[in-house]
Design a protein around this motif. Structure first.
Motif, PDB file in Angstrom:
ATOM      1  N   ALA A 121      26.919  38.064  40.970  1.00 35.75           N
ATOM      2  CA  ALA A 121      26.154  37.380  39.924  1.00 35.75           C
ATOM      3  C   ALA A 121      26.308  35.867  39.991  1.00 35.75           C
ATOM      4  CB  ALA A 121      26.597  37.884  38.549  1.00 35.75           C
ATOM      5  N   PHE A 122      27.460  35.388  40.438  1.00 33.33           N
ATOM      6  CA  PHE A 122      27.687  33.939  40.494  1.00 33.33           C
ATOM      7  C   PHE A 122      27.573  33.404  41.917  1.00 33.33           C
ATOM      8  CE2 PHE A 122      30.714  30.430  41.193  1.00 33.33           C
ATOM      9  CZ  PHE A 122      30.082  29.452  40.455  1.00 33.33           C
ATOM     10  N   THR A 123      28.531  33.749  42.777  1.00 34.50           N
ATOM     11  CA  THR A 123      28.600  33.121  44.092  1.00 34.50           C
ATOM     12  C   THR A 123      27.368  33.425  44.936  1.00 34.50           C
ATOM     13  OG1 THR A 123      30.998  33.461  43.961  1.00 34.50           O
ATOM     14  CG2 THR A 123      30.109  32.726  46.063  1.00 34.50           C
ATOM     15  N   GLY A 124      27.069  34.712  45.109  1.00 37.31           N
ATOM     16  CA  GLY A 124      25.941  35.081  45.940  1.00 37.31           C
ATOM     17  C   GLY A 124      24.610  34.584  45.406  1.00 37.31           C
ATOM     18  N   LYS A 137      15.369  38.610  39.805  1.00 43.73           N
ATOM     19  CA  LYS A 137      16.654  38.240  40.394  1.00 43.73           C
ATOM     20  C   LYS A 137      17.801  38.936  39.658  1.00 43.73           C
ATOM     21  CE  LYS A 137      15.629  33.787  42.542  1.00 43.73           C
ATOM     22  NZ  LYS A 137      16.211  34.185  43.851  1.00 43.73           N
ATOM     23  N   THR A 138      17.703  38.986  38.344  1.00 45.76           N
ATOM     24  CA  THR A 138      18.735  39.664  37.560  1.00 45.76           C
ATOM     25  C   THR A 138      18.772  41.156  37.892  1.00 45.76           C
ATOM     26  OG1 THR A 138      18.456  38.071  35.757  1.00 45.76           O
ATOM     27  CG2 THR A 138      19.537  40.159  35.228  1.00 45.76           C
ATOM     28  N   ALA A 139      17.604  41.779  38.026  1.00 46.97           N
ATOM     29  CA  ALA A 139      17.550  43.189  38.385  1.00 46.97           C
ATOM     30  C   ALA A 139      18.170  43.428  39.755  1.00 46.97           C
ATOM     31  CB  ALA A 139      16.102  43.681  38.369  1.00 46.97           C
ATOM     32  N   SER A 140      17.926  42.504  40.694  1.00 47.39           N
ATOM     33  CA  SER A 140      18.519  42.615  42.016  1.00 47.39           C
ATOM     34  C   SER A 140      20.036  42.544  41.940  1.00 47.39           C
ATOM     35  CB  SER A 140      17.988  41.491  42.912  1.00 47.39           C
ATOM     36  OG  SER A 140      18.684  41.442  44.133  1.00 47.39           O
ATOM     37  N   VAL A 141      20.540  41.641  41.106  1.00 44.32           N
ATOM     38  CA  VAL A 141      21.996  41.522  40.915  1.00 44.32           C
ATOM     39  C   VAL A 141      22.565  42.819  40.356  1.00 44.32           C
ATOM     40  CG1 VAL A 141      23.752  40.386  39.490  1.00 44.32           C
ATOM     41  CG2 VAL A 141      22.039  39.016  40.695  1.00 44.32           C
ATOM     42  N   LEU A 142      21.887  43.392  39.367  1.00 47.14           N
ATOM     43  CA  LEU A 142      22.381  44.627  38.750  1.00 47.14           C
ATOM     44  C   LEU A 142      22.395  45.788  39.737  1.00 47.14           C
ATOM     45  CD1 LEU A 142      20.606  44.370  35.273  1.00 47.14           C
ATOM     46  CD2 LEU A 142      23.025  44.014  35.771  1.00 47.14           C
ATOM     47  N   SER A 180      25.779  35.000  35.892  1.00 45.38           N
ATOM     48  CA  SER A 180      24.402  34.699  36.307  1.00 45.38           C
ATOM     49  C   SER A 180      23.962  33.348  35.763  1.00 45.38           C
ATOM     50  CB  SER A 180      23.446  35.793  35.834  1.00 45.38           C
ATOM     51  OG  SER A 180      23.660  36.991  36.521  1.00 45.38           O
ATOM     52  N   GLY A 181      24.246  33.097  34.493  1.00 41.67           N
ATOM     53  CA  GLY A 181      23.881  31.817  33.908  1.00 41.67           C
ATOM     54  C   GLY A 181      24.549  30.659  34.623  1.00 41.67           C
ATOM     55  N   LEU A 182      25.834  30.791  34.914  1.00 45.47           N
ATOM     56  CA  LEU A 182      26.562  29.723  35.601  1.00 45.47           C
ATOM     57  C   LEU A 182      26.066  29.548  37.029  1.00 45.47           C
ATOM     58  CD1 LEU A 182      30.156  30.536  34.303  1.00 45.47           C
ATOM     59  CD2 LEU A 182      28.666  28.682  33.545  1.00 45.47           C
TER      60      LEU A 182
END
Length: 265
Positions: free
Chosen positions: A91-94, A125-130, A170-172
């Motif tokens: 969620a953050f680095t990638g 993008k959020t769905a991909s992260v999840l 994700s926000g960061l």
């Protein structure tokens, strides 16, 4: 292209197939989410961060007595922290690195001009992260069980911690990707990953640090996520409200700042 026509009192009208126009919004988001997931899983550096490093850390420190993790089996202490690390890595680095280079190469600018709204792109993008996190957690859970992990606690609390942790990171990540240059994002995201790996309670317990440092480190999102998961999965806590509050605060601040300061080009 084929046409069909009907004749009326005032002339002929044509119906064209296929009909030009944007696809339904839900279908566009789903297609973009699938594309984002495929790109993420095909990237060697992202796989290193999201799968290989967490897996190696879990196996190594669970099998070799290098760090004092306190009473009980080492895998019971390490698994919650490694799950938190997996969430941060995706969620953050990638996401920060991938989005930063998409912004640099003009991908985001072109997508912003497509029928897909900007908020829908962020949703994809959020769905991909999840999706990636589900795969990560499933893999790490299987490995942890093979190493003798014995989890406890409320699954709903675990799910809530993971969701809030994902939102916070994700926000960061989007804030970093939308404000820094791609090369700076690459360096900063990897540096933050390493620093939080060491000082975020993932592998080394926070009580091994000086008291003054503990009070600061405990407010970090990785510390709140790893400690919250550990309280539930290792100690059987019902709902770690303090850690949930810290994650919710980071999520609100990070997403709000990303929404305000994110630059698309």
């Amino acid at each position: 292209m084929t046409t069909t026509s009907t004749t009326g009192g005032t002339g002929a009208t044509g119906t064209y197939a296929p009909r030009p126009g944007a696809a339904p919004l839900g279908r566009m988001i789903a297609a973009q989410a699938v594309l984002e997931t495929k790109m993420l899983l095909r990237n060697g550096e992202q796989l290193l961060l999201t799968v290989i490093i967490p897996t190696l850390l879990l196996v190594l420190f669970s099998s070799v007595d290098i760090i004092d993790t306190g009473a009980g089996e080492a895998v019971d202490f390490l698994t919650p922290g490694i799950l938190a690390l997996a969430v941060m890595s995706t969620a953050f680095t990638g996401q920060a690195i991938a989005t930063g280079f998409e912004r640099r190469y003009g991908v985001l600018k072109r997508l912003a001009a497509s029928p897909l709204p900007r908020w829908a792109l962020m949703t994809a993008k959020t769905a991909s992260v999840l999706v990636t996190e589900v795969l990560q957690i499933a893999l790490l859970t299987v490995i942890a069980f093979a190493l003798g992990w014995s989890p406890h606690g409320n699954p709903a609390a675990v799910l809530l911690l993971l969701v809030l942790g994902t939102a916070a990171f994700s926000g960061l990540g989007l804030l970093m990707a939308g404000t820094l240059k791609a090369e700076a994002t690459l360096a900063a995201a990897n540096l933050v990953f390493l620093l939080l790996l060491v000082g975020g309670g993932v592998i080394v317990p926070l009580d091994r640090f000086p008291d003054a440092a503990q009070s600061v480190l405990g407010l970090l999102p990785i510390s709140a996520l790893s400690d919250g998961l550990r309280d539930v999965l290792q100690h059987g806590a019902a709902m770690p409200w303090g850690d949930l509050g810290i994650l919710a605060g980071w999520a609100v601040v990070g997403l709000a700042a990303a929404g305000k300061f994110f630059r698309w080009e």
